[in-house]
Scaffold this motif. Sequence first.
Motif, PDB file in Angstrom:
ATOM      1  N   GLY A 198       0.835  -1.198   0.000  1.00 43.57           N
ATOM      2  CA  GLY A 198       0.000   0.000   0.000  1.00 43.57           C
ATOM      3  C   GLY A 198       0.862   1.237   0.000  1.00 43.57           C
ATOM      4  O   GLY A 198       1.978   1.229  -0.523  1.00 43.57           O
ATOM      5  N   PRO A 199       0.403   2.340   0.617  1.00 49.85           N
ATOM      6  CA  PRO A 199       1.183   3.573   0.591  1.00 49.85           C
ATOM      7  C   PRO A 199       2.435   3.444   1.457  1.00 49.85           C
ATOM      8  O   PRO A 199       2.353   3.050   2.620  1.00 49.85           O
ATOM      9  N   ILE A 200       3.579   3.768   0.861  1.00 54.47           N
ATOM     10  CA  ILE A 200       4.852   3.752   1.583  1.00 54.47           C
ATOM     11  C   ILE A 200       5.646   4.986   1.211  1.00 54.47           C
ATOM     12  O   ILE A 200       5.244   5.756   0.353  1.00 54.47           O
ATOM     13  N   VAL A 201       6.802   5.142   1.866  1.00 56.20           N
ATOM     14  CA  VAL A 201       7.700   6.255   1.579  1.00 56.20           C
ATOM     15  C   VAL A 201       8.967   5.699   0.952  1.00 56.20           C
ATOM     16  O   VAL A 201       9.501   4.679   1.395  1.00 56.20           O
ATOM     17  N   THR A 202       9.433   6.400  -0.082  1.00 53.33           N
ATOM     18  CA  THR A 202      10.694   6.055  -0.719  1.00 53.33           C
ATOM     19  C   THR A 202      11.583   7.290  -0.731  1.00 53.33           C
ATOM     20  O   THR A 202      11.139   8.395  -0.418  1.00 53.33           O
ATOM     21  N   ASP A 203      12.828   7.068  -1.127  1.00 50.64           N
ATOM     22  CA  ASP A 203      13.699   8.211  -1.369  1.00 50.64           C
ATOM     23  C   ASP A 203      13.505   8.649  -2.816  1.00 50.64           C
ATOM     24  O   ASP A 203      12.664   8.094  -3.534  1.00 50.64           O
ATOM     25  N   ALA A 204      14.265   9.614  -3.269  1.00 54.79           N
ATOM     26  CA  ALA A 204      14.115  10.142  -4.624  1.00 54.79           C
ATOM     27  C   ALA A 204      14.431   9.102  -5.697  1.00 54.79           C
ATOM     28  O   ALA A 204      14.008   9.240  -6.832  1.00 54.79           O
ATOM     29  N   ASP A 205      15.160   8.040  -5.325  1.00 53.52           N
ATOM     30  CA  ASP A 205      15.507   6.983  -6.267  1.00 53.52           C
ATOM     31  C   ASP A 205      14.551   5.796  -6.195  1.00 53.52           C
ATOM     32  O   ASP A 205      14.856   4.715  -6.704  1.00 53.52           O
ATOM     33  N   SER A 206      13.414   5.957  -5.523  1.00 47.51           N
ATOM     34  CA  SER A 206      12.378   4.921  -5.362  1.00 47.51           C
ATOM     35  C   SER A 206      12.818   3.745  -4.502  1.00 47.51           C
ATOM     36  O   SER A 206      12.280   2.652  -4.617  1.00 47.51           O
ATOM     37  N   ASN A 207      13.789   3.961  -3.620  1.00 48.64           N
ATOM     38  CA  ASN A 207      14.187   2.926  -2.672  1.00 48.64           C
ATOM     39  C   ASN A 207      13.272   3.005  -1.455  1.00 48.64           C
ATOM     40  O   ASN A 207      13.092   4.087  -0.881  1.00 48.64           O
ATOM     41  N   THR A 208      12.718   1.874  -1.059  1.00 47.82           N
ATOM     42  CA  THR A 208      11.811   1.824   0.079  1.00 47.82           C
ATOM     43  C   THR A 208      12.543   2.230   1.354  1.00 47.82           C
ATOM     44  O   THR A 208      13.682   1.818   1.583  1.00 47.82           O
ATOM     45  N   LEU A 209      11.872   3.026   2.185  1.00 49.62           N
ATOM     46  CA  LEU A 209      12.421   3.435   3.479  1.00 49.62           C
ATOM     47  C   LEU A 209      11.654   2.713   4.578  1.00 49.62           C
ATOM     48  O   LEU A 209      10.441   2.554   4.504  1.00 49.62           O
ATOM     49  N   TYR A 210      12.396   2.287   5.601  1.00 53.63           N
ATOM     50  CA  TYR A 210      11.847   1.450   6.667  1.00 53.63           C
ATOM     51  C   TYR A 210      11.976   2.123   8.019  1.00 53.63           C
ATOM     52  O   TYR A 210      12.786   3.019   8.221  1.00 53.63           O
ATOM     53  N   ARG A 211      11.181   1.620   8.972  1.00 53.96           N
ATOM     54  CA  ARG A 211      11.307   2.013  10.374  1.00 53.96           C
ATOM     55  C   ARG A 211      11.504   0.748  11.193  1.00 53.96           C
ATOM     56  O   ARG A 211      11.131  -0.350  10.787  1.00 53.96           O
ATOM     57  N   PHE A 212      12.128   0.906  12.345  1.00 53.51           N
ATOM     58  CA  PHE A 212      12.504  -0.196  13.223  1.00 53.51           C
ATOM     59  C   PHE A 212      11.649  -0.125  14.477  1.00 53.51           C
ATOM     60  O   PHE A 212      11.689   0.876  15.199  1.00 53.51           O
ATOM     61  N   ALA A 223      19.794  -3.096   2.906  1.00 55.29           N
ATOM     62  CA  ALA A 223      20.859  -3.439   1.966  1.00 55.29           C
ATOM     63  C   ALA A 223      20.443  -4.532   0.985  1.00 55.29           C
ATOM     64  O   ALA A 223      20.944  -4.576  -0.130  1.00 55.29           O
ATOM     65  N   SER A 224      19.521  -5.412   1.359  1.00 57.24           N
ATOM     66  CA  SER A 224      19.096  -6.499   0.466  1.00 57.24           C
ATOM     67  C   SER A 224      18.063  -6.065  -0.567  1.00 57.24           C
ATOM     68  O   SER A 224      17.696  -6.863  -1.427  1.00 57.24           O
ATOM     69  N   ASP A 225      17.564  -4.840  -0.484  1.00 51.18           N
ATOM     70  CA  ASP A 225      16.703  -4.314  -1.547  1.00 51.18           C
ATOM     71  C   ASP A 225      17.627  -3.980  -2.712  1.00 51.18           C
ATOM     72  O   ASP A 225      18.326  -2.973  -2.701  1.00 51.18           O
ATOM     73  N   ALA A 226      17.656  -4.880  -3.706  1.00 47.85           N
ATOM     74  CA  ALA A 226      18.623  -4.778  -4.795  1.00 47.85           C
ATOM     75  C   ALA A 226      18.304  -3.689  -5.810  1.00 47.85           C
ATOM     76  O   ALA A 226      19.198  -3.178  -6.465  1.00 47.85           O
ATOM     77  N   LYS A 227      17.039  -3.351  -5.956  1.00 50.33           N
ATOM     78  CA  LYS A 227      16.672  -2.364  -6.973  1.00 50.33           C
ATOM     79  C   LYS A 227      15.516  -1.504  -6.465  1.00 50.33           C
ATOM     80  O   LYS A 227      14.823  -1.876  -5.522  1.00 50.33           O
ATOM     81  N   PRO A 228      15.333  -0.354  -7.087  1.00 52.29           N
ATOM     82  CA  PRO A 228      14.204   0.497  -6.690  1.00 52.29           C
ATOM     83  C   PRO A 228      12.903  -0.290  -6.758  1.00 52.29           C
ATOM     84  O   PRO A 228      12.680  -1.088  -7.661  1.00 52.29           O
ATOM     85  N   GLY A 229      12.069  -0.090  -5.757  1.00 53.26           N
ATOM     86  CA  GLY A 229      10.782  -0.778  -5.702  1.00 53.26           C
ATOM     87  C   GLY A 229      10.795  -2.037  -4.861  1.00 53.26           C
ATOM     88  O   GLY A 229       9.740  -2.540  -4.499  1.00 53.26           O
ATOM     89  N   ASP A 230      11.972  -2.574  -4.540  1.00 51.67           N
ATOM     90  CA  ASP A 230      12.022  -3.771  -3.692  1.00 51.67           C
ATOM     91  C   ASP A 230      11.514  -3.441  -2.298  1.00 51.67           C
ATOM     92  O   ASP A 230      11.736  -2.329  -1.789  1.00 51.67           O
ATOM     93  N   THR A 231      10.847  -4.401  -1.678  1.00 52.03           N
ATOM     94  CA  THR A 231      10.352  -4.248  -0.296  1.00 52.03           C
ATOM     95  C   THR A 231      10.742  -5.474   0.521  1.00 52.03           C
ATOM     96  O   THR A 231       9.981  -5.950   1.356  1.00 52.03           O
ATOM     97  N   LYS A 232      11.940  -5.994   0.289  1.00 51.71           N
ATOM     98  CA  LYS A 232      12.390  -7.218   0.955  1.00 51.71           C
ATOM     99  C   LYS A 232      12.595  -7.052   2.451  1.00 51.71           C
ATOM    100  O   LYS A 232      12.643  -8.032   3.183  1.00 51.71           O
ATOM    101  N   GLY A 233      12.715  -5.822   2.922  1.00 50.68           N
ATOM    102  CA  GLY A 233      12.903  -5.587   4.346  1.00 50.68           C
ATOM    103  C   GLY A 233      11.613  -5.649   5.150  1.00 50.68           C
ATOM    104  O   GLY A 233      11.642  -5.679   6.385  1.00 50.68           O
ATOM    105  N   GLN A 234      10.476  -5.676   4.466  1.00 47.00           N
ATOM    106  CA  GLN A 234       9.184  -5.682   5.157  1.00 47.00           C
ATOM    107  C   GLN A 234       9.050  -6.913   6.043  1.00 47.00           C
ATOM    108  O   GLN A 234       9.132  -8.038   5.580  1.00 47.00           O
ATOM    109  N   GLY A 235       8.879  -6.696   7.344  1.00 46.95           N
ATOM    110  CA  GLY A 235       8.628  -7.771   8.297  1.00 46.95           C
ATOM    111  C   GLY A 235       9.864  -8.518   8.753  1.00 46.95           C
ATOM    112  O   GLY A 235       9.746  -9.473   9.522  1.00 46.95           O
ATOM    113  N   VAL A 236      11.062  -8.113   8.327  1.00 47.49           N
ATOM    114  CA  VAL A 236      12.279  -8.813   8.740  1.00 47.49           C
ATOM    115  C   VAL A 236      12.370  -8.782  10.265  1.00 47.49           C
ATOM    116  O   VAL A 236      12.257  -7.721  10.889  1.00 47.49           O
ATOM    117  N   GLY A 237      12.562  -9.961  10.842  1.00 51.22           N
ATOM    118  CA  GLY A 237      12.680 -10.071  12.292  1.00 51.22           C
ATOM    119  C   GLY A 237      11.451  -9.610  13.047  1.00 51.22           C
ATOM    120  O   GLY A 237      11.523  -9.372  14.246  1.00 51.22           O
TER     121      GLY A 237
END
Length: 174
Positions: free
Chosen positions: A55-69, A131-145
């Motif tokens: 759904g709605p998320i925040v990215t940086d200017a390069d479309s990399n997903t930003l996460y919170r801990f 770091a494991s989000d290899a390309k813009p648009g990846d959301t591999k960090g979602q739910g880690v741990g």
Amino acid sequence: MPTFSRTALLAVAGAAALTLVAACGSDGTSGTASPSSAAASGGPALVAAGSNTLGPIVTDADSNTLYRFDKDPANPPPRTAPVPAHTTWPPVPAAEHIRAQGVDSALIGSVTRTDGTKPLTLGGWPLYRYASDAKPGDTKGQGVGCTWFGSTPTGKKAPAATPAASAAQSGSGY
């Protein structure tokens, strides 16, 4: 012109206009809103984007997903914020001027950590890249741990992806 034809013509014209607007606001590959105006002006930016899985998320200017801990406190006091691993989860550095596209600038801030880094915050929560989000648009960090989540434009955590969405996420992420 009959009413039906005029209504149909207006509907077609409206659909065409929406298609043009959508084409201008999309990068054509990931299904996210294009941050082209933010990227073009240089410097750090927070961009509200849409993820097909989150759904709605925040990215940086390069479309990399930003996460919170989740183990970070909201609005951590200066110099006492915990410092997660920087190689896997590098914090998004704060800057004097942050451009916000679809994000309320009143929610943007920063905090100084014990190691001297000054990460950007949204809604009081420090922001990170994965770091494991290899390309813009990846959301591999979602739910880690069960502690890392994409940030929404209001600083809340993106909801956990459904099993079907998680399977789709293993592809392009968006």
